[in-house]
Design a protein around this motif. Sequence first.
Motif, mmCIF file in Angstrom:
data_model
loop_
_atom_site.group_PDB
_atom_site.id
_atom_site.type_symbol
_atom_site.label_atom_id
_atom_site.label_comp_id
_atom_site.label_asym_id
_atom_site.label_seq_id
_atom_site.Cartn_x
_atom_site.Cartn_y
_atom_site.Cartn_z
ATOM 1 N N ASN A 140 -4.117 2.101 3.708
ATOM 2 C CA ASN A 140 -3.445 3.099 3.471
ATOM 3 C C ASN A 140 -2.688 3.648 4.747
ATOM 4 O O ASN A 140 -2.219 4.678 4.787
ATOM 5 C CB ASN A 140 -4.790 4.128 3.686
ATOM 6 C CG ASN A 140 -5.705 4.156 2.428
ATOM 7 O OD1 ASN A 140 -5.253 3.985 1.371
ATOM 8 N ND2 ASN A 140 -7.052 4.250 2.705
ATOM 9 N N SER A 141 -2.405 2.807 5.599
ATOM 10 C CA SER A 141 -1.357 2.623 6.655
ATOM 11 C C SER A 141 0.113 2.553 6.312
ATOM 12 O O SER A 141 1.027 3.072 7.092
ATOM 13 C CB SER A 141 -1.827 1.927 7.918
ATOM 14 O OG SER A 141 -3.078 2.524 8.449
ATOM 15 N N LYS A 188 3.015 2.674 3.184
ATOM 16 C CA LYS A 188 3.217 3.365 2.189
ATOM 17 C C LYS A 188 4.630 2.938 1.822
ATOM 18 O O LYS A 188 5.724 2.921 2.422
ATOM 19 C CB LYS A 188 3.341 5.010 2.621
ATOM 20 C CG LYS A 188 3.749 6.126 1.954
ATOM 21 C CD LYS A 188 2.751 6.186 0.595
ATOM 22 C CE LYS A 188 1.317 6.700 1.051
ATOM 23 N NZ LYS A 188 0.454 7.057 0.260
ATOM 24 N N LYS A 189 4.747 3.123 0.395
ATOM 25 C CA LYS A 189 6.307 2.435 -0.291
ATOM 26 C C LYS A 189 7.123 3.707 -0.025
ATOM 27 O O LYS A 189 6.645 4.868 -0.062
ATOM 28 C CB LYS A 189 5.744 2.275 -1.779
ATOM 29 C CG LYS A 189 5.360 0.920 -2.062
ATOM 30 C CD LYS A 189 5.221 0.410 -3.440
ATOM 31 C CE LYS A 189 4.561 -0.699 -3.757
ATOM 32 N NZ LYS A 189 4.403 -1.062 -5.233
ATOM 33 N N TYR A 209 7.515 6.985 -2.054
ATOM 34 C CA TYR A 209 6.320 8.067 -1.923
ATOM 35 C C TYR A 209 6.084 8.531 -0.513
ATOM 36 O O TYR A 209 5.197 8.982 0.031
ATOM 37 C CB TYR A 209 4.835 7.402 -2.510
ATOM 38 C CG TYR A 209 5.071 6.505 -3.833
ATOM 39 C CD1 TYR A 209 5.285 7.399 -4.874
ATOM 40 C CD2 TYR A 209 4.599 5.288 -3.661
ATOM 41 C CE1 TYR A 209 5.244 6.605 -6.265
ATOM 42 C CE2 TYR A 209 4.637 4.664 -4.891
ATOM 43 C CZ TYR A 209 4.844 5.223 -6.006
ATOM 44 O OH TYR A 209 4.893 4.673 -7.046
ATOM 45 N N PHE A 210 7.062 8.808 0.011
ATOM 46 C CA PHE A 210 7.429 8.976 1.352
ATOM 47 C C PHE A 210 6.962 10.757 1.735
ATOM 48 O O PHE A 210 6.346 11.080 2.851
ATOM 49 C CB PHE A 210 8.682 8.982 2.309
ATOM 50 C CG PHE A 210 9.917 10.004 1.683
ATOM 51 C CD1 PHE A 210 9.833 11.110 2.364
ATOM 52 C CD2 PHE A 210 10.535 9.753 0.707
ATOM 53 C CE1 PHE A 210 10.977 12.050 2.149
ATOM 54 C CE2 PHE A 210 11.303 10.971 0.201
ATOM 55 C CZ PHE A 210 11.456 11.820 1.145
ATOM 56 N N ASP A 269 4.390 11.604 0.831
ATOM 57 C CA ASP A 269 2.873 11.891 1.066
ATOM 58 C C ASP A 269 2.598 12.475 2.231
ATOM 59 O O ASP A 269 1.181 12.625 2.722
ATOM 60 C CB ASP A 269 2.084 10.624 0.459
ATOM 61 C CG ASP A 269 2.270 10.502 -1.150
ATOM 62 O OD1 ASP A 269 2.462 11.111 -1.666
ATOM 63 O OD2 ASP A 269 1.742 9.306 -1.324
ATOM 64 N N PHE A 320 2.890 7.177 8.395
ATOM 65 C CA PHE A 320 2.830 5.961 7.737
ATOM 66 C C PHE A 320 3.929 4.790 8.306
ATOM 67 O O PHE A 320 4.725 5.308 8.990
ATOM 68 C CB PHE A 320 2.914 6.270 6.384
ATOM 69 C CG PHE A 320 1.948 6.809 5.462
ATOM 70 C CD1 PHE A 320 0.698 6.446 5.378
ATOM 71 C CD2 PHE A 320 2.238 8.321 5.379
ATOM 72 C CE1 PHE A 320 -0.259 7.296 4.529
ATOM 73 C CE2 PHE A 320 1.250 9.249 4.624
ATOM 74 C CZ PHE A 320 0.097 8.572 4.358
ATOM 75 N N PHE A 371 6.210 2.825 6.555
ATOM 76 C CA PHE A 371 6.987 2.880 5.203
ATOM 77 C C PHE A 371 7.717 1.422 5.113
ATOM 78 O O PHE A 371 8.251 0.987 6.085
ATOM 79 C CB PHE A 371 8.166 3.927 5.415
ATOM 80 C CG PHE A 371 7.592 5.431 5.510
ATOM 81 C CD1 PHE A 371 6.911 6.092 4.199
ATOM 82 C CD2 PHE A 371 7.621 6.033 6.377
ATOM 83 C CE1 PHE A 371 6.353 7.192 4.330
ATOM 84 C CE2 PHE A 371 7.105 7.384 6.633
ATOM 85 C CZ PHE A 371 6.373 7.915 5.422
#
Length: 312
Positions: A188-189, A191-192, A195-196, A198, A202, A204
């Motif tokens: 969960n840390s 992120k693609k 989907y920034f 969200d 994160f 990325f």
Amino acid sequence: MTFDKAYCEELKGNVTAYKARREYFSQDNASLKFSFFCPDENCNADLTSVNIYTIGKVSHKPHFRTRRNHNHSDDCSIIQNVEEIKVGTKNKEGHGNSHGQKNSKYPEEFILNRPKSEIDSTSKKDIDDDFDIEPRQRRQATRGLAEEARPHKTSYLENVVDGYEDMSVQDMKDTFLILGGDRKSYNNSFKKIQYFEDGKNFIFYGDIEPIQEFGKNYAIRFKEKAWFEGKPYHVSMYLTKVLIDNYRLCRLFKESITEFVKLGNNFKSAKCYFVGSYPELKEVPTKDGKSSFNVLDIHIENLDHLVIKFTV
């Protein structure tokens, strides 16, 4: 047998492979190499480094291993730890783990801002949080796997990314990372990039196109478009010569990105990871200056927060 840390004769202390790598690339003399030994103060077994001096894509993350035909002392606490682990972890056939590998510990906290040294305010060197040079000492063999109980912190994104890519799916769910004050699983840390929206806290990442070189500047563009306010946009970042030249590890970065640029389209895959920055909508004029278009721009201020991985 592999190690995460080793005693370095030139640095006068125990260092991680990542610390040794950065110390090497921060110096101007590329021919100067380090000497590594077992981190136990009572053992002088020679260790060889793996991927510390390497540029570009590597199969294994930086580490140390016992040099061939070199033995550890009989009372080496490192070997005693490994023997205890082997006895305590039997496989299905009832045999111990024969790989002789000391269990690695993934970073548990990522430090966005490296603390500055208070010893010399004019020095460019920083304190490498948990990766600072440590005294050489004998380890307590009776502590086994809990031998390194203190939190494993890092300010090097490369270390976190290497851990993430090395993990199994289950490890990603079970291993936690503190990032920006939030404690989340590794799964969960990260992120693609598409989907920034969200959230900002994160790491990325995403596949990238071949890097474009403009003089001494570089443009990186992600393959996947990201949706922002209901519309898809290209996501890109621009790395200037000034940013690169002011980076304390500019030699490492320049050699790495130069090798990648030379590949052109001749690579299987390439990923870019970044942290501490957030895409923002930016208007870019066309080459003729008669019109413009919008892109999602990522402004990188610290190259410690950027990692490019590619496979050829």
